[in-house]
Motif scaffolding. Structure first.
Motif, mmCIF file in Angstrom:
data_model
loop_
_atom_site.group_PDB
_atom_site.id
_atom_site.type_symbol
_atom_site.label_atom_id
_atom_site.label_comp_id
_atom_site.label_asym_id
_atom_site.label_seq_id
_atom_site.Cartn_x
_atom_site.Cartn_y
_atom_site.Cartn_z
ATOM 1 N N ILE A 70 -8.124 15.766 81.111
ATOM 2 C CA ILE A 70 -7.562 17.021 81.604
ATOM 3 C C ILE A 70 -6.479 17.518 80.648
ATOM 4 N N PRO A 71 -6.588 18.742 80.140
ATOM 5 C CA PRO A 71 -5.486 19.296 79.344
ATOM 6 C C PRO A 71 -4.298 19.626 80.239
ATOM 7 N N TYR A 72 -3.094 19.258 79.777
ATOM 8 C CA TYR A 72 -1.877 19.547 80.548
ATOM 9 C C TYR A 72 -0.784 19.919 79.564
ATOM 10 N N HIS A 73 -0.447 21.222 79.521
ATOM 11 C CA HIS A 73 0.545 21.690 78.561
ATOM 12 C C HIS A 73 1.373 22.813 79.184
ATOM 13 N N ALA A 80 -3.127 22.907 86.320
ATOM 14 C CA ALA A 80 -3.690 21.566 86.161
ATOM 15 C C ALA A 80 -3.052 20.541 87.090
ATOM 16 N N ARG A 81 -1.789 20.780 87.460
ATOM 17 C CA ARG A 81 -1.057 19.784 88.256
ATOM 18 C C ARG A 81 -1.735 19.441 89.586
ATOM 19 N N PRO A 82 -2.241 20.423 90.356
ATOM 20 C CA PRO A 82 -2.884 20.070 91.636
ATOM 21 C C PRO A 82 -4.077 19.137 91.472
ATOM 22 N N ARG A 83 -4.851 19.315 90.410
ATOM 23 C CA ARG A 83 -5.999 18.431 90.200
ATOM 24 C C ARG A 83 -5.543 17.007 89.918
ATOM 25 N N ILE A 84 -4.517 16.868 89.092
ATOM 26 C CA ILE A 84 -4.001 15.530 88.791
ATOM 27 C C ILE A 84 -3.413 14.889 90.037
ATOM 28 N N LEU A 88 -4.433 11.287 91.955
ATOM 29 C CA LEU A 88 -3.473 10.237 92.305
ATOM 30 C C LEU A 88 -3.489 9.941 93.799
ATOM 31 N N GLN A 89 -3.550 10.990 94.598
ATOM 32 C CA GLN A 89 -3.578 10.801 96.046
ATOM 33 C C GLN A 89 -4.858 10.119 96.512
ATOM 34 N N ALA A 90 -5.901 10.196 95.682
ATOM 35 C CA ALA A 90 -7.157 9.516 95.995
ATOM 36 C C ALA A 90 -7.149 8.057 95.526
ATOM 37 N N GLY A 91 -5.995 7.624 95.006
ATOM 38 C CA GLY A 91 -5.870 6.234 94.585
ATOM 39 C C GLY A 91 -6.313 5.944 93.171
ATOM 40 N N LYS A 92 -6.368 6.977 92.343
ATOM 41 C CA LYS A 92 -6.790 6.795 90.963
ATOM 42 C C LYS A 92 -5.587 6.490 90.056
ATOM 43 N N SER A 93 -5.878 5.855 88.925
ATOM 44 C CA SER A 93 -4.874 5.668 87.878
ATOM 45 C C SER A 93 -5.039 6.797 86.871
ATOM 46 N N VAL A 94 -3.920 7.455 86.535
ATOM 47 C CA VAL A 94 -3.937 8.603 85.635
ATOM 48 C C VAL A 94 -2.971 8.336 84.487
ATOM 49 N N VAL A 95 -3.424 8.520 83.254
ATOM 50 C CA VAL A 95 -2.553 8.361 82.096
ATOM 51 C C VAL A 95 -2.263 9.738 81.511
ATOM 52 N N TYR A 96 -1.001 9.978 81.158
ATOM 53 C CA TYR A 96 -0.625 11.226 80.496
ATOM 54 C C TYR A 96 -0.042 10.904 79.122
ATOM 55 N N ARG A 114 7.882 14.623 87.639
ATOM 56 C CA ARG A 114 8.761 14.940 88.765
ATOM 57 C C ARG A 114 7.958 15.238 90.026
ATOM 58 N N ALA A 115 6.856 15.969 89.887
ATOM 59 C CA ALA A 115 6.028 16.288 91.045
ATOM 60 C C ALA A 115 5.436 15.020 91.657
ATOM 61 N N VAL A 116 5.009 14.100 90.800
ATOM 62 C CA VAL A 116 4.435 12.849 91.286
ATOM 63 C C VAL A 116 5.504 12.026 92.012
ATOM 64 N N GLN A 117 6.694 11.951 91.439
ATOM 65 C CA GLN A 117 7.784 11.203 92.073
ATOM 66 C C GLN A 117 8.190 11.839 93.399
ATOM 67 N N ASP A 118 8.194 13.172 93.450
ATOM 68 C CA ASP A 118 8.556 13.866 94.696
ATOM 69 C C ASP A 118 7.581 13.545 95.822
ATOM 70 N N GLU A 119 6.333 13.235 95.471
ATOM 71 C CA GLU A 119 5.335 12.866 96.476
ATOM 72 C C GLU A 119 5.394 11.383 96.830
ATOM 73 N N GLY A 120 6.312 10.654 96.212
ATOM 74 C CA GLY A 120 6.448 9.228 96.503
ATOM 75 C C GLY A 120 5.369 8.370 95.878
ATOM 76 N N LEU A 121 4.697 8.899 94.857
ATOM 77 C CA LEU A 121 3.645 8.148 94.180
ATOM 78 C C LEU A 121 4.218 7.421 92.963
ATOM 79 N N PRO A 122 3.600 6.299 92.576
ATOM 80 C CA PRO A 122 4.175 5.502 91.481
ATOM 81 C C PRO A 122 4.050 6.165 90.107
ATOM 82 N N VAL A 123 5.121 6.024 89.319
ATOM 83 C CA VAL A 123 5.155 6.495 87.935
ATOM 84 C C VAL A 123 5.714 5.362 87.080
#
Length: 300
Positions: A70-73, A80-84, A88-96, A114-123
């Motif tokens: 996924i391009p993210y710039h 692009a952020r909602p797709r990522i 993550l919410q589906a339990g996938k591992s995502v590398v940026y 920041r968006a991922v951390q705000d959702e309480g997901l691991p970073v």
């Protein structure tokens, strides 16, 4: 394992979450084994520049396979952020991965993390190459304290205002700079900071034509006024002289502080504000408190 130029190995399950990985700033070999593991094992890949990441993976023998890339710039982050986030919410591992260097350092990955951390997901982060840190190791300027200030403004007036704000910072200043603006930025730095201030221009780090040129700001301004350069640049400027603080100003702040706090706390506040030794400030605060107390007794 590393086999010549290629990284080989079977994919392993990676714990769900966002992985921020540092990529080489020039030499493709400047990548960690952990980052190669993550690039091999992640369910989903996101990159500031997908072509650069594809090429890096090809160099190290890592197959993308049928995994999403996924391009993210800066220009598509909001889309692009909602797709990522959904991955993550589906339990996938995502590398940026940034185009080069460490994510979050003058990089669009900040909003994503920041968006991922705000959702309480691991970073988590896999550290590695960073242009500013690499430049600091080569510049010959103090590294015990430094301030990274990103890119200076394009316009001369705004650039001078930023340099003025930073002029008395007691740390080595570090900026990213464009080769097209380098000469103008050095010229403005001489005007605002003075030509005698030590500085260094580090260019094309870890690449074939790497350059680290040291001198005064005036020396560097003269050189780059007459020499066009290419490539990515880090400009480092030595710390400024500390401005003298008048006794009247110290007394003024102490009197204000003593209205609401103890002698000890007032001395801590004022000495910290002006970055001066605490003991003489404490002694002055004690004398002022005693004088005020005596004045009160005399009035009675």
């Amino acid at each position: 394992m590393i086999d010549g130029e290629n990284y080989v190995g079977m994919r392993q399950n990676l714990t769900a979450g966002l992985y921020l990985v540092a990529t080489p700033i020039g030499n493709a070999r400047d990548i960690t084994l952990r980052t190669l593991d993550i690039l091999r094992d992640a369910d989903v890949l996101a990159a500031e520049d997908t072509r650069s990441l594809r090429r890096l993976m090809e160099i190290h023998g890592i197959a993308l396979g049928d995994r999403p890339l996924i391009p993210y710039h800066d220009h598509n982050g909001a889309r692009a952020r909602p797709r990522i986030m959904a991955e993550l919410q589906a339990g996938k591992s995502v590398v940026y991965a940034s185009e080069a260097g460490t994510p979050m350092i003058s990089d669009p990955g900040f909003d994503l993390a920041r968006a991922v951390q705000d959702e309480g997901l691991p970073v988590t982060s896999a550290p590695g190459a960073s242009a500013v840190v690499t430049a600091l190791t080569l510049a010959g300027l103090p590294t015990d304290r430094f301030l990274f200030a990103g890119f200076l403004p394009n316009a001369s007036g705004a650039r001078k205002r930023v340099l003025k704000e930073l002029s008395e910072v007691q740390a080595t200043l570090a900026f990213y700079e464009s080769p097209k603006r380098l000469a103008a930025s050095l010229r403005d730095a001489v005007t605002v900071l003075g030509g005698d201030r030590p500085a260094s221009v580090c260019r094309e780090l870890t690449k074939k034509f790497e350059e680290s040129r040291r001198g005064t700001l005036a020396d560097l301004a003269d050189h780059y006024a007459n020499n066009n350069v290419k490539g990515e640049i880090v400009l480092l400027i030595g710390k400024g002289d500390k401005a003298e603080v008048s006794e009247d100003l110290i007394d003024q702040d102490l009197r204000l502080a003593l209205q609401t706090m103890s002698v000890r706390d007032a001395a801590d506040l004022v000495s910290g504000k002006f970055d001066i030794k605490r003991r003489p400030v404490y002694q002055r605060a004690m004398q002022m408190a005693q004088d005020d107390a005596q004045e009160g007794e005399d009035e009675e």
